[in-house]
Motif scaffolding. Structure first.
Motif, PDB file in Angstrom:
ATOM      1  N   CYS A 241       0.880  -1.236   0.108  1.00 31.13           N
ATOM      2  CA  CYS A 241      -0.005  -0.009  -0.049  1.00 31.13           C
ATOM      3  C   CYS A 241       0.794   1.227   0.134  1.00 31.13           C
ATOM      4  O   CYS A 241       0.637   2.365  -0.751  1.00 31.13           O
ATOM      5  CB  CYS A 241      -0.843  -0.052   1.212  1.00 31.13           C
ATOM      6  SG  CYS A 241      -2.336  -1.172   1.090  1.00 31.13           S
ATOM      7  N   GLU A 245      -0.485   2.014  -5.682  1.00 33.20           N
ATOM      8  CA  GLU A 245      -1.808   1.310  -6.007  1.00 33.20           C
ATOM      9  C   GLU A 245      -1.407   0.211  -6.902  1.00 33.20           C
ATOM     10  O   GLU A 245      -2.077  -0.910  -6.761  1.00 33.20           O
ATOM     11  CB  GLU A 245      -2.870   2.345  -6.733  1.00 33.20           C
ATOM     12  CG  GLU A 245      -4.308   1.847  -6.818  1.00 33.20           C
ATOM     13  CD  GLU A 245      -5.336   3.092  -7.325  1.00 33.20           C
ATOM     14  OE1 GLU A 245      -6.183   2.224  -8.129  1.00 33.20           O
ATOM     15  OE2 GLU A 245      -5.203   4.080  -7.149  1.00 33.20           O
ATOM     16  N   GLN A 276      -7.525  -1.637   2.525  1.00 31.54           N
ATOM     17  CA  GLN A 276      -7.190  -0.556   1.902  1.00 31.54           C
ATOM     18  C   GLN A 276      -8.282   0.687   2.024  1.00 31.54           C
ATOM     19  O   GLN A 276      -7.738   1.637   2.311  1.00 31.54           O
ATOM     20  CB  GLN A 276      -7.270  -0.824   0.193  1.00 31.54           C
ATOM     21  CG  GLN A 276      -6.062  -1.585  -0.051  1.00 31.54           C
ATOM     22  CD  GLN A 276      -6.210  -1.950  -1.823  1.00 31.54           C
ATOM     23  OE1 GLN A 276      -5.669  -1.238  -2.332  1.00 31.54           O
ATOM     24  NE2 GLN A 276      -6.837  -2.946  -1.849  1.00 31.54           N
ATOM     25  N   ASP A 277      -9.537  -0.092   2.301  1.00 30.77           N
ATOM     26  CA  ASP A 277     -10.682   1.320   2.634  1.00 30.77           C
ATOM     27  C   ASP A 277     -10.383   1.754   3.955  1.00 30.77           C
ATOM     28  O   ASP A 277     -10.321   3.058   4.057  1.00 30.77           O
ATOM     29  CB  ASP A 277     -12.041   0.565   2.616  1.00 30.77           C
ATOM     30  CG  ASP A 277     -13.046   1.233   2.932  1.00 30.77           C
ATOM     31  OD1 ASP A 277     -13.118   2.279   2.567  1.00 30.77           O
ATOM     32  OD2 ASP A 277     -14.037   0.875   3.756  1.00 30.77           O
ATOM     33  N   ARG A 279      -7.617   1.978   5.431  1.00 24.48           N
ATOM     34  CA  ARG A 279      -6.201   2.644   5.293  1.00 24.48           C
ATOM     35  C   ARG A 279      -6.522   4.179   4.912  1.00 24.48           C
ATOM     36  O   ARG A 279      -5.930   5.094   5.321  1.00 24.48           O
ATOM     37  CB  ARG A 279      -5.012   1.954   4.504  1.00 24.48           C
ATOM     38  CG  ARG A 279      -3.787   2.376   4.814  1.00 24.48           C
ATOM     39  CD  ARG A 279      -2.754   1.630   3.928  1.00 24.48           C
ATOM     40  NE  ARG A 279      -1.429   1.909   4.090  1.00 24.48           N
ATOM     41  CZ  ARG A 279      -0.805   2.773   3.433  1.00 24.48           C
ATOM     42  NH1 ARG A 279      -1.342   3.834   2.544  1.00 24.48           N
ATOM     43  NH2 ARG A 279       0.466   3.211   3.556  1.00 24.48           N
ATOM     44  N   SER A 280      -7.208   4.180   3.872  1.00 25.69           N
ATOM     45  CA  SER A 280      -7.359   5.484   2.962  1.00 25.69           C
ATOM     46  C   SER A 280      -8.301   6.352   4.180  1.00 25.69           C
ATOM     47  O   SER A 280      -8.234   7.549   4.056  1.00 25.69           O
ATOM     48  CB  SER A 280      -8.306   5.157   1.914  1.00 25.69           C
ATOM     49  OG  SER A 280      -9.766   4.906   2.090  1.00 25.69           O
ATOM     50  N   ARG A 281      -9.310   5.826   5.196  1.00 24.76           N
ATOM     51  CA  ARG A 281     -10.099   6.914   5.860  1.00 24.76           C
ATOM     52  C   ARG A 281      -9.323   7.182   7.063  1.00 24.76           C
ATOM     53  O   ARG A 281      -9.900   8.250   7.895  1.00 24.76           O
ATOM     54  CB  ARG A 281     -11.492   6.003   6.201  1.00 24.76           C
ATOM     55  CG  ARG A 281     -12.282   5.952   5.167  1.00 24.76           C
ATOM     56  CD  ARG A 281     -13.433   4.964   5.043  1.00 24.76           C
ATOM     57  NE  ARG A 281     -14.185   4.830   6.394  1.00 24.76           N
ATOM     58  CZ  ARG A 281     -14.613   3.625   6.898  1.00 24.76           C
ATOM     59  NH1 ARG A 281     -14.365   2.517   6.399  1.00 24.76           N
ATOM     60  NH2 ARG A 281     -15.561   3.822   8.115  1.00 24.76           N
ATOM     61  N   LEU A 283      -5.751   7.075   7.881  1.00 26.78           N
ATOM     62  CA  LEU A 283      -4.421   6.993   7.515  1.00 26.78           C
ATOM     63  C   LEU A 283      -3.254   6.652   8.740  1.00 26.78           C
ATOM     64  O   LEU A 283      -2.610   5.870   8.997  1.00 26.78           O
ATOM     65  CB  LEU A 283      -3.918   7.617   6.287  1.00 26.78           C
ATOM     66  CG  LEU A 283      -2.625   7.425   5.866  1.00 26.78           C
ATOM     67  CD1 LEU A 283      -2.451   6.199   5.244  1.00 26.78           C
ATOM     68  CD2 LEU A 283      -2.159   8.311   4.916  1.00 26.78           C
TER      69      LEU A 283
END
Length: 716
Positions: A241, A245, A276-277, A279-281, A283
């Motif tokens: 990650c 991407e 990933q979801d 992690r993006s929200r 971080l």
């Protein structure tokens, strides 16, 4: 008979009024019909046909006479008797009676009833509607009881509102009413969360409300643990990650292709996507959590060790768990504070073991004829946990099965694992026994998907002690949905109570600002903030209490914030309209335009001559205490049926009452205040009487609002 002037002494005014009318008629009726049990005087459902009535059908059937002939003759004789009594100077409630079919319809003198009711409502004030039906009894309502590693979502909030409302209903009928929160601080998910929380809370500052932050950490830990279970190295996924991407997509493809079977491949793909979801929200927090737990070869086993140490009361483990749990509960309490909800006690699941309750109950359970101990090799050659044979117990007790009864082939109630350790289902039984020692009635508020589990707990209590039947009941409710929103605990996606409240408040603020601008009314920002906060909280409460518990709620923001229809803004607006009428009268008195309000006893209740006034009194003010009693004290049916508590009854009552009220003071209703430019206006005594009446009407609205946790406003 007490006559028409003695004040009411029973807080249920309708009940006392019916009794006094019964007494007034009883002497004559007993002389005329000495051999029959007199029918009860009850309020008529159709006021145009009579204010009260007596139903003589059973008497007519026994006498073998035509009902119409019997009641016509009875009405004529009773009318002659009452006319003679009135002529001799006696004050009576009943002025006219008519026979219609099997009914004796009674019409009353309204003025004395208006006086008695207004005196009682004024005297009782905020306590009007309360009775002592259950005085001396204790009730305990367990509600909320959300997991202490996540924030409250909208489903939890429905639980909160039902529980807090039921506690107020119980208080209103005389119970010593308490509210409990059961803290589920044991179990795999709590251990997982505590494991990460203790290692990361010192490394990174929460960037959101603490309970929401802890909820996000649980979602991260669950994902990391699930990836390990399907053979994925979380450190490898995190590094990919970080690299970008393209790299993570290539790794995901490789891992899915290398999976040992299709089911494993599906789980790998799903949890890498969730990884990933999240992690993006989240971080910053995510990187800290993964940075710590990537060093742990088996997260699930490590969390299990932590759980075991906590159950064994090891001080270092207690410190870790209690820090996380109390921090999370602190965030949950902030949400509850928005709605004015406070629990009287927080009962920790862990303490049931520490204080010895688990062992005590287990000893009793093991002595039961229906207990089957755990085994490493059952008749199918596999390990099986210890259970209670519910089907055999139901058969032996000859309890009803099939429709309206217990299901046939009733499932076993597992309480122990094959290794002899207790399951949470067992601890539910232990906690239930603990609660019933604290109260005469225990109500658990719980989602309908737990109905069978709660039924098993009740059966286990019956099995161990028959005196427990009916002492604990559960009140179930259905889901709350939001259009186009799907909750997912795995992804840490909840319809958060906090977020929904903020959205609700934003809509309320926009609508109320527009209303003030439309009316050209200037208000301070402080007033605006306070009122919009109260109206927003009220809107949420009414939305969750305005329908039957068994109804799935689809949360419709437009409907919930509608000032013209069944909603909290609609109720509050009409309550403040009454306050406004009373305040305007005060202003006119202060300006010297109207004489001050005399005491109620100096006013003439015969001036209340409008039919709408009488209907409001008869349909809403008088039945109010009885309505509360019916909601809080329903009939208790035979097991497994449950009492039907009227958790939406007060909301329904308020909605109908306020609609009828708006017709009373609306454009085609009754003029309460004289025209503003009138000099020495006529009808001032009637104005005074109607101000007293409006105060009583408002008292009933306000008392009902408080029962559904809404604080009335003077102005909005």
């Amino acid at each position: 008979a007490m006559g028409t002037s003695a004040p009411f002494t029973n807080p249920d005014l309708l009940e006392e009024l019916q009794d006094r009318i019964q007494d007034e008629l009883a002497v004559f009726l007993r002389q005329r019909e000495p051999d029959v049990e007199l029918p009860r005087v009850v309020k008529s459902r159709k006021l145009e046909e009579g204010d009260f009535m007596m139903m003589w059908a059973p008497v007519c059937a026994r006498k073998k006479v035509k009902p119409q002939d019997f009641t016509t003759q009875l009405a004529a004789e009773l009318q002659a008797h009452m006319d003679a009594e009135a002529a001799s100077g006696k004050s009576l409630f009943v002025r006219e009676c008519r026979g219609v079919g099997p009914y004796l319809n009674l019409f009353v003198n309204r003025a004395p009833i208006f006086r008695l009711v207004l005196e009682a409502v004024t005297r009782l004030g905020d306590k009007y509607g309360h009775t002592n039906t259950m005085a001396g009894k204790r009730a305990l309502v367990e509600h909320t009881s959300s997991n202490p590693n996540a924030p409250l979502h909208i489903g939890n909030l429905r639980n909160v509102m039902i529980g807090a409302h039921l506690a107020r209903l119980f208080e209103a009928v005389g119970y010593d009413s308490k509210q409990a929160f059961y803290v589920n601080d044991l179990g795999a998910q709590i251990g997982l969360t505590a494991l990460a929380y203790t290692k990361t809370s010192t490394l990174v500052e929460p960037d959101m409300k603490i309970d929401q932050w802890i909820g996000s950490i649980y979602a991260m830990m669950n994902t990391a643990s699930e990836l390990q279970k399907v053979g994925v190295d979380i450190g490898e996924v995190e590094d990919a990650c970080e690299a970008g991407e393209t790299v993570v997509e290539a790794l995901a493809k490789k891992l899915v292709e290398a999976a040992p079977d299709e089911a494993n491949a599906k789980l790998r793909a799903e949890y890498i996507d969730i990884f990933q979801d999240l992690r993006s929200r989240y971080l910053v927090t995510f990187k800290k959590v993964v940075g710590v737990v990537r060093q742990i070869p088996d997260i699930k086993a490590e969390a299990g060790k932590l759980n075991l140490a906590y159950e064994r009361q090891e001080p270092w483990a207690i410190k870790i768990f209690r820090k996380m749990v109390t921090d999370c509960l602190g965030g949950v309490q902030q949400t509850l504070n928005t709605y004015g909800v406070r629990h009287d006690q927080f009962d920790f699941e862990s303490e049931l073991g520490w204080e010895g309750s688990n062992d005590e109950v287990l000893t009793i359970m093991k002595n039961s004829d229906y207990f089957v101990p755990p085994t490493q090799c059952n008749d199918k050659g596999v390990p099986e946990g210890g259970y209670l044979n519910m089907a055999q117990f139901i058969e032996d007790q000859k309890l009803k099965t099939g429709k309206g009864g217990y299901s046939k082939d009733y499932p076993r109630f597992y309480v122990l694992r094959p290794d002899g350790s207790t399951l949470y289902t067992y601890r539910d039984v232990v906690y239930s026994f603990k609660k019933v020692h604290q109260a005469d009635l225990v109500c658990n508020i719980i989602c309908s998907e737990q109905d069978l589990a709660q039924q098993k707990v009740a059966l286990a209590m019956y099995m161990m002690n028959p005196e427990m039947v009916g002492r604990q009941v559960h009140v179930s409710y259905d889901l709350v949905k939001l259009p186009k929103f799907k909750m997912s605990g795995r992804r840490g996606r909840y319809l958060l109570a906090d977020e929904l409240y903020e959205e609700l408040k934003k809509t309320i603020r926009e609508k109320m600002r527009a209303r003030y601008e439309q009316k050209g009314e200037a208000v301070t920002e402080e007033f605006f903030e306070r009122v919009t906060h109260e109206v927003s909280g009220a809107a949420m409460k009414y939305a969750l209490l305005g329908v039957s518990n068994q109804t799935v709620i689809t949360f419709d923001m437009a409907k919930v914030t509608n000032f013209e229809d069944a909603s909290a803004p609609f109720l509050l607006y009409n309550s403040t309209r009454l306050a406004s009428v009373i305040a305007k009268f005060g202003d006119r008195v202060a300006a010297g335009q109207l004489p001050p309000l005399p005491k109620l006893e100096e006013c003439d209740t015969s001036l209340l001559d409008n039919q709408l006034e009488w209907e409001l009194l008869m349909d809403y003010v008088l039945p109010f205490p009885g309505m509360i009693k019916n909601a809080a004290c329903p009939k208790v049916p035979n097991l497994p049926q449950l009492p039907d508590y009227g958790c939406h009854t007060v909301s329904a009552f308020l909605n109908m009452y306020v609609r009828a009220m708006s017709a009373y003071y609306g454009p085609s209703g009754v003029r309460i205040l004289p025209l503003a430019d009138a000099v020495n206006p006529p009808g001032v005594p009637a104005t005074h009487m109607r101000i007293h009446l409006c105060s009583a009407f408002r008292q009933v609205i306000n008392n009902a609002l408080r029962l559904i946790l809404i604080e009335p406003l003077e102005r909005m």
